[in-house]
Design a protein around this motif. Structure first.
Motif, mmCIF file in Angstrom:
data_model
loop_
_atom_site.group_PDB
_atom_site.id
_atom_site.type_symbol
_atom_site.label_atom_id
_atom_site.label_comp_id
_atom_site.label_asym_id
_atom_site.label_seq_id
_atom_site.Cartn_x
_atom_site.Cartn_y
_atom_site.Cartn_z
ATOM 1 N N TYR A 122 0.838 -1.204 0.000
ATOM 2 C CA TYR A 122 0.000 0.000 0.000
ATOM 3 C C TYR A 122 0.874 1.255 0.000
ATOM 4 O O TYR A 122 0.649 2.191 -0.773
ATOM 5 N N LEU A 126 1.076 4.011 -2.864
ATOM 6 C CA LEU A 126 0.770 5.397 -2.518
ATOM 7 C C LEU A 126 1.884 6.333 -2.974
ATOM 8 O O LEU A 126 1.639 7.357 -3.608
ATOM 9 N N ARG A 134 -1.040 12.117 -4.837
ATOM 10 C CA ARG A 134 -0.802 11.522 -3.517
ATOM 11 C C ARG A 134 -1.232 12.484 -2.410
ATOM 12 O O ARG A 134 -1.838 12.083 -1.422
ATOM 13 N N PHE A 137 -5.032 12.537 -2.232
ATOM 14 C CA PHE A 137 -5.515 11.259 -1.693
ATOM 15 C C PHE A 137 -5.327 11.194 -0.183
ATOM 16 O O PHE A 137 -6.237 10.821 0.559
ATOM 17 N N LYS A 141 -8.344 10.694 2.322
ATOM 18 C CA LYS A 141 -8.475 9.342 2.880
ATOM 19 C C LYS A 141 -7.795 9.157 4.227
ATOM 20 O O LYS A 141 -8.239 8.342 5.038
ATOM 21 N N ILE A 165 -8.810 11.543 -6.719
ATOM 22 C CA ILE A 165 -9.121 10.462 -5.775
ATOM 23 C C ILE A 165 -9.422 9.174 -6.538
ATOM 24 O O ILE A 165 -8.942 8.094 -6.182
ATOM 25 N N GLN A 166 -10.213 9.289 -7.622
ATOM 26 C CA GLN A 166 -10.533 8.103 -8.423
ATOM 27 C C GLN A 166 -9.275 7.509 -9.047
ATOM 28 O O GLN A 166 -9.089 6.284 -9.052
ATOM 29 N N ALA A 168 -6.125 7.799 -7.944
ATOM 30 C CA ALA A 168 -5.299 7.208 -6.893
ATOM 31 C C ALA A 168 -5.876 5.880 -6.421
ATOM 32 O O ALA A 168 -5.154 4.889 -6.281
ATOM 33 N N THR A 169 -7.185 5.858 -6.195
ATOM 34 C CA THR A 169 -7.844 4.639 -5.720
ATOM 35 C C THR A 169 -7.676 3.503 -6.710
ATOM 36 O O THR A 169 -7.375 2.365 -6.334
ATOM 37 N N LYS A 170 -7.848 3.813 -7.983
ATOM 38 C CA LYS A 170 -7.716 2.790 -9.031
ATOM 39 C C LYS A 170 -6.292 2.220 -9.053
ATOM 40 O O LYS A 170 -6.099 1.006 -9.109
ATOM 41 N N ILE A 172 -3.928 2.314 -6.637
ATOM 42 C CA ILE A 172 -3.588 1.605 -5.396
ATOM 43 C C ILE A 172 -4.298 0.257 -5.346
ATOM 44 O O ILE A 172 -3.695 -0.763 -5.016
ATOM 45 N N ARG A 173 -5.590 0.243 -5.711
ATOM 46 C CA ARG A 173 -6.342 -1.009 -5.714
ATOM 47 C C ARG A 173 -5.720 -2.023 -6.673
ATOM 48 O O ARG A 173 -5.569 -3.197 -6.354
#
Length: 195
Positions: A122, A126, A134, A137, A141, A165-166, A168-170, A172-173
């Motif tokens: 993670y 990140l 970053r 995010f 978060k 945010i979308q 970064a989330t994509k 990282i996921r």
């Protein structure tokens, strides 16, 4: 103080002994360094000492330091190393307590390895994000700020915050899912070796 990048702040610390730039570095990195240390040592006071030691080492070695290209990744590695050193030293003093903790069914060696690697993955994902992405995010978060608060503080639109945010989330996921696929295979191999 006008906004600056981490790289600019590090350069000012090295070349000008700038306490203002150091304060900026402290403010933007302390909580993440503390959180990383706490993950390893599981004790608030020790984690705070480690975080301060990591930043103090940066200041004390400012004249000879090579400015890292990814400061947060550098901090993660430095903090992890310092935390592990702390645990090794503590283990000598409290051998029995650590043995008892290790025997816990909720903290098997296999699970501990997976947890540590997942956390490290993670952090890697990140810090692989572009700096601005970053920053947004973590503000949302990790610091719990709303999109509106971030937009106002950074002087950008809430739509931009949402897009970052979308993104970064994509990313990282995706990185964690790839890790979990590999980890599952690795764990199966490990289990076959020890059984």
């Amino acid at each position: 103080m006008p906004a600056m990048t981490i790289s600019e702040a590090l350069k000012q610390i090295k070349e000008q002994d700038s306490e203002t730039a150091f304060r900026y570095i402290y403010d933007v990195s302390y909580e993440r360094i503390f959180r990383t240390a706490y993950y390893y040592v599981k004790e608030d006071e020790s984690a705070r000492e480690i975080a301060i030691d990591v930043l103090a080492a940066l200041w004390n070695r400012r004249k000879t330091m090579i400015i890292p290209t990814d400061f947060m990744a550098y901090c993660f590695i430095a903090t992890k190393n310092m935390a592990l050193n702390h645990l090794r030293k503590t283990k000598l003093d409290q051998h029995e307590e650590i043995d008892e903790a290790s025997a816990s069914h909720d903290n098997t060696p296999e699970q501990k390895i997976i947890d540590e690697e997942l956390f490290a993955q993670y952090e890697r994902a990140l810090y692989a994000l572009p700096e601005r992405c970053r920053e947004i995010f973590t503000m949302v978060k990790e610091d719990g700020m709303t999109y509106a608060q971030v937009a106002e503080q950074l002087d950008i639109s809430q739509k931009t915050v949402d897009a970052q945010i979308q993104k970064a989330t994509k990313q990282i996921r995706s990185a964690i899912e790839k890790y979990m696929d590999n980890a599952s295979n690795g764990l199966k191999t490990y289990m076959m070796m020890i059984l």
